[in-house]
Every structure is written in C-alpha cells, then in structure tokens.
Design a protein around this motif. Structure first.
Motif, PDB file in Angstrom:
ATOM      1  N   SER A 122     -77.050 -18.430-110.795  1.00  0.00           N
ATOM      2  CA  SER A 122     -78.464 -18.612-110.488  1.00  0.00           C
ATOM      3  C   SER A 122     -78.872 -17.520-109.510  1.00  0.00           C
ATOM      4  O   SER A 122     -78.035 -16.979-108.785  1.00  0.00           O
ATOM      5  CB  SER A 122     -78.721 -19.984-109.870  1.00  0.00           C
ATOM      6  OG  SER A 122     -78.442 -20.998-110.796  1.00  0.00           O
ATOM      7  N   LYS A 126     -85.323 -15.743-107.532  1.00  0.00           N
ATOM      8  CA  LYS A 126     -86.197 -16.551-108.386  1.00  0.00           C
ATOM      9  C   LYS A 126     -86.490 -17.907-107.742  1.00  0.00           C
ATOM     10  O   LYS A 126     -87.607 -18.421-107.828  1.00  0.00           O
ATOM     11  CB  LYS A 126     -85.566 -16.730-109.768  1.00  0.00           C
ATOM     12  CG  LYS A 126     -85.454 -15.438-110.567  1.00  0.00           C
ATOM     13  CD  LYS A 126     -84.812 -15.684-111.913  1.00  0.00           C
ATOM     14  CE  LYS A 126     -84.705 -14.388-112.711  1.00  0.00           C
ATOM     15  NZ  LYS A 126     -84.039 -14.604-114.019  1.00  0.00           N
ATOM     16  N   ILE A 127     -85.474 -18.478-107.106  1.00  0.00           N
ATOM     17  CA  ILE A 127     -85.665 -19.759-106.418  1.00  0.00           C
ATOM     18  C   ILE A 127     -86.646 -19.587-105.264  1.00  0.00           C
ATOM     19  O   ILE A 127     -87.539 -20.416-105.050  1.00  0.00           O
ATOM     20  CB  ILE A 127     -84.307 -20.305-105.931  1.00  0.00           C
ATOM     21  CG1 ILE A 127     -83.444 -20.707-107.146  1.00  0.00           C
ATOM     22  CG2 ILE A 127     -84.496 -21.492-104.992  1.00  0.00           C
ATOM     23  CD1 ILE A 127     -82.012 -21.073-106.798  1.00  0.00           C
ATOM     24  N   GLN A 130     -90.193 -19.472-106.441  1.00  0.00           N
ATOM     25  CA  GLN A 130     -90.737 -20.804-106.715  1.00  0.00           C
ATOM     26  C   GLN A 130     -91.215 -21.472-105.424  1.00  0.00           C
ATOM     27  O   GLN A 130     -92.276 -22.087-105.377  1.00  0.00           O
ATOM     28  CB  GLN A 130     -89.671 -21.704-107.348  1.00  0.00           C
ATOM     29  CG  GLN A 130     -89.222 -21.346-108.742  1.00  0.00           C
ATOM     30  CD  GLN A 130     -88.146 -22.319-109.209  1.00  0.00           C
ATOM     31  OE1 GLN A 130     -88.375 -23.524-109.311  1.00  0.00           O
ATOM     32  NE2 GLN A 130     -86.955 -21.817-109.462  1.00  0.00           N
ATOM     33  N   GLN A 183     -82.264 -28.884-110.253  1.00  0.00           N
ATOM     34  CA  GLN A 183     -83.626 -28.840-110.786  1.00  0.00           C
ATOM     35  C   GLN A 183     -84.276 -27.469-110.636  1.00  0.00           C
ATOM     36  O   GLN A 183     -85.103 -27.081-111.462  1.00  0.00           O
ATOM     37  CB  GLN A 183     -84.491 -29.897-110.082  1.00  0.00           C
ATOM     38  CG  GLN A 183     -84.115 -31.326-110.422  1.00  0.00           C
ATOM     39  CD  GLN A 183     -84.872 -32.332-109.574  1.00  0.00           C
ATOM     40  OE1 GLN A 183     -84.790 -32.316-108.347  1.00  0.00           O
ATOM     41  NE2 GLN A 183     -85.638 -33.194-110.217  1.00  0.00           N
ATOM     42  N   ILE A 184     -83.902 -26.732-109.609  1.00  0.00           N
ATOM     43  CA  ILE A 184     -84.551 -25.451-109.358  1.00  0.00           C
ATOM     44  C   ILE A 184     -83.695 -24.255-109.731  1.00  0.00           C
ATOM     45  O   ILE A 184     -84.162 -23.118-109.717  1.00  0.00           O
ATOM     46  CB  ILE A 184     -84.970 -25.314-107.876  1.00  0.00           C
ATOM     47  CG1 ILE A 184     -83.736 -25.321-106.955  1.00  0.00           C
ATOM     48  CG2 ILE A 184     -85.952 -26.400-107.490  1.00  0.00           C
ATOM     49  CD1 ILE A 184     -84.082 -25.089-105.492  1.00  0.00           C
ATOM     50  N   GLN A 186     -82.353 -23.121-112.542  1.00  0.00           N
ATOM     51  CA  GLN A 186     -82.570 -22.413-113.807  1.00  0.00           C
ATOM     52  C   GLN A 186     -81.253 -21.879-114.363  1.00  0.00           C
ATOM     53  O   GLN A 186     -81.129 -20.712-114.735  1.00  0.00           O
ATOM     54  CB  GLN A 186     -83.568 -21.268-113.622  1.00  0.00           C
ATOM     55  CG  GLN A 186     -84.932 -21.716-113.150  1.00  0.00           C
ATOM     56  CD  GLN A 186     -85.886 -20.563-112.936  1.00  0.00           C
ATOM     57  OE1 GLN A 186     -85.482 -19.409-112.845  1.00  0.00           O
ATOM     58  NE2 GLN A 186     -87.167 -20.848-112.866  1.00  0.00           N
ATOM     59  N   THR A 187     -80.266 -22.730-114.384  1.00  0.00           N
ATOM     60  CA  THR A 187     -78.961 -22.322-114.885  1.00  0.00           C
ATOM     61  C   THR A 187     -78.448 -23.357-115.865  1.00  0.00           C
ATOM     62  O   THR A 187     -78.853 -24.515-115.841  1.00  0.00           O
ATOM     63  CB  THR A 187     -77.950 -22.160-113.734  1.00  0.00           C
ATOM     64  OG1 THR A 187     -76.739 -21.601-114.247  1.00  0.00           O
ATOM     65  CG2 THR A 187     -77.620 -23.489-113.082  1.00  0.00           C
ATOM     66  N   ARG A 188     -77.571 -22.919-116.728  1.00  0.00           N
ATOM     67  CA  ARG A 188     -76.973 -23.869-117.668  1.00  0.00           C
ATOM     68  C   ARG A 188     -76.006 -24.786-116.919  1.00  0.00           C
ATOM     69  O   ARG A 188     -75.339 -24.371-115.978  1.00  0.00           O
ATOM     70  CB  ARG A 188     -76.240 -23.127-118.793  1.00  0.00           C
ATOM     71  CG  ARG A 188     -75.157 -22.190-118.327  1.00  0.00           C
ATOM     72  CD  ARG A 188     -74.816 -21.186-119.420  1.00  0.00           C
ATOM     73  NE  ARG A 188     -73.922 -20.162-118.905  1.00  0.00           N
ATOM     74  CZ  ARG A 188     -72.613 -20.139-119.110  1.00  0.00           C
ATOM     75  NH1 ARG A 188     -72.045 -21.097-119.813  1.00  0.00           N
ATOM     76  NH2 ARG A 188     -71.872 -19.181-118.629  1.00  0.00           N
TER      77      ARG A 188
END
Length: 197
Positions: A122, A126-127, A130, A183-184, A186-188
């Motif tokens: 991750s 990007k986190i 957000q 939740q934040i 954005q990873t598999r």
C-alpha cells in the motif's frame, strides 16, 4: 555469511511500513532498509539494517542520507538481508511512501537474479491524499511536508525513521478518516496475520 546485528521484531502486526535508501540513482543499489512494524495496540517496533550494495556510491546520495562505502563495508549484501526479510514480510500488508521502495526491492531482486517477491503493498502517499486532500497544492503529501503539517518527529532520509513516519501517517489517517487500515489501504487482502493470534 555476515549476519544482521539486530533481531527482527516479534509479531503479529497489523501492518509493516518499509523504507529503503539507495547508494546511487540506480534503484537496485539499496544501502539501508528500515521497517516499522505496527502491532495491534498501535505500538511501533522498529528494525533497521545497512546493506552493502556492492556498487559505487553517488556523492548526491551520500550527502542526502549520510551513508557511504565505509558505513556498509561490513554490512551484509542484499541477498543475505533479503533471505531473512522475505519470509518475515510475506504474511503482512506492507506500506511504502510512494512506489520507490517497492520498485527498489524489485530492482535489487532482478539485479541479483532472485525471484520477484509476491508482497502486498500500500502507498501511504495515497492514504495521506485521502485523509488530507487540503495539502494538494499546499505543501503536498511528501514526508517532508507531512512531518511539519502533522507534527511528526523523525530524521528524514534514514530508512528506519522514514518507515516509522510512514506508519504514523497511516495511523493518523485512520483516526482522521475513522476507518481501519484495511479500509483505506487499497490493497488486495493477502496477509495471513492481519488478526491477533
């Protein structure tokens, strides 16, 4: 084999932030790796090791992070370090601040003809975007600005310190967004130890 002096932290962890420093403009020239392992009480367990990149250092990089040939002369090579880190890291979600660290690990593996690692990454940039969209065009979401804006205390361009800062950014984002890392991130979902055991 030259062993790493510091023992790896004992888990389980919620996630692990990873940062690298490089000896030159080559992303494969890793000379330091830092980990910040966040446990289920949000305590951070740090780990840092120097790495002998077995290549020349660029003056710009030495000036940036203060690591030179003499610093890593007795340090293990990347394959030696990676043989210990890969099984440790594989069960967890990893956090990097931008894609530099993932790319550097991949480049070092390629340079040493090691298998490409199957890791779950991750990006804390990007986190941060957000959580703090107001920083766009107003300092940005790099660690340098986040250090000031979020009142973080760390030494920039030290792999262990930068990893810890990335972990702190994620935890502060969780609070601000009122959402969990899962939740934040954005990873598999692949981490085997995402829950306490």
């Amino acid at each position: 084999m030259r062993y790493m002096h510091q023992h790896l932290p004992k888990g389980p962890f919620r996630f692990i932030a990873l940062d690298v420093e490089t000896a030159s403009g080559s992303s494969a020239s890793i000379c330091q790796i830092g980990l910040a392992c966040v446990d289920h009480s949000n305590s951070i367990h740090s780990y840092t090791t120097y790495v002998n990149p077995e290549t020349a250092f660029a003056p710009f990089n030495v000036q940036l992070h203060g690591i030179g040939p003499e610093t890593v002369a007795q340090a293990p090579s990347f394959p030696e370090v990676w043989s210990a880190l890969l099984p440790f890291l594989t069960p967890y979600h990893l956090v990097q601040h931008s894609n530099f660290d993932k790319n550097a690990i991949g480049a070092a593996c390629k340079a040493y003809r090691l298998p490409s690692p199957d890791l779950s990454w991750s990006d804390s940039v990007k986190i941060a975007r957000q959580a703090w969209p107001e920083f766009k065009g107003n300092g940005g979401h790099g660690l340098g600005h986040l250090k000031t804006a979020l009142n973080l205390s760390f030494k920039h361009h030290d792999a262990g310190e930068d990893a810890r800062a990335s972990a702190q950014v994620v935890m502060l984002a969780e609070e601000r967004l009122r959402q969990s890392f899962e939740q934040i991130a954005q990873t598999r979902i692949k981490a085997q130890m995402s829950l306490p055991i």
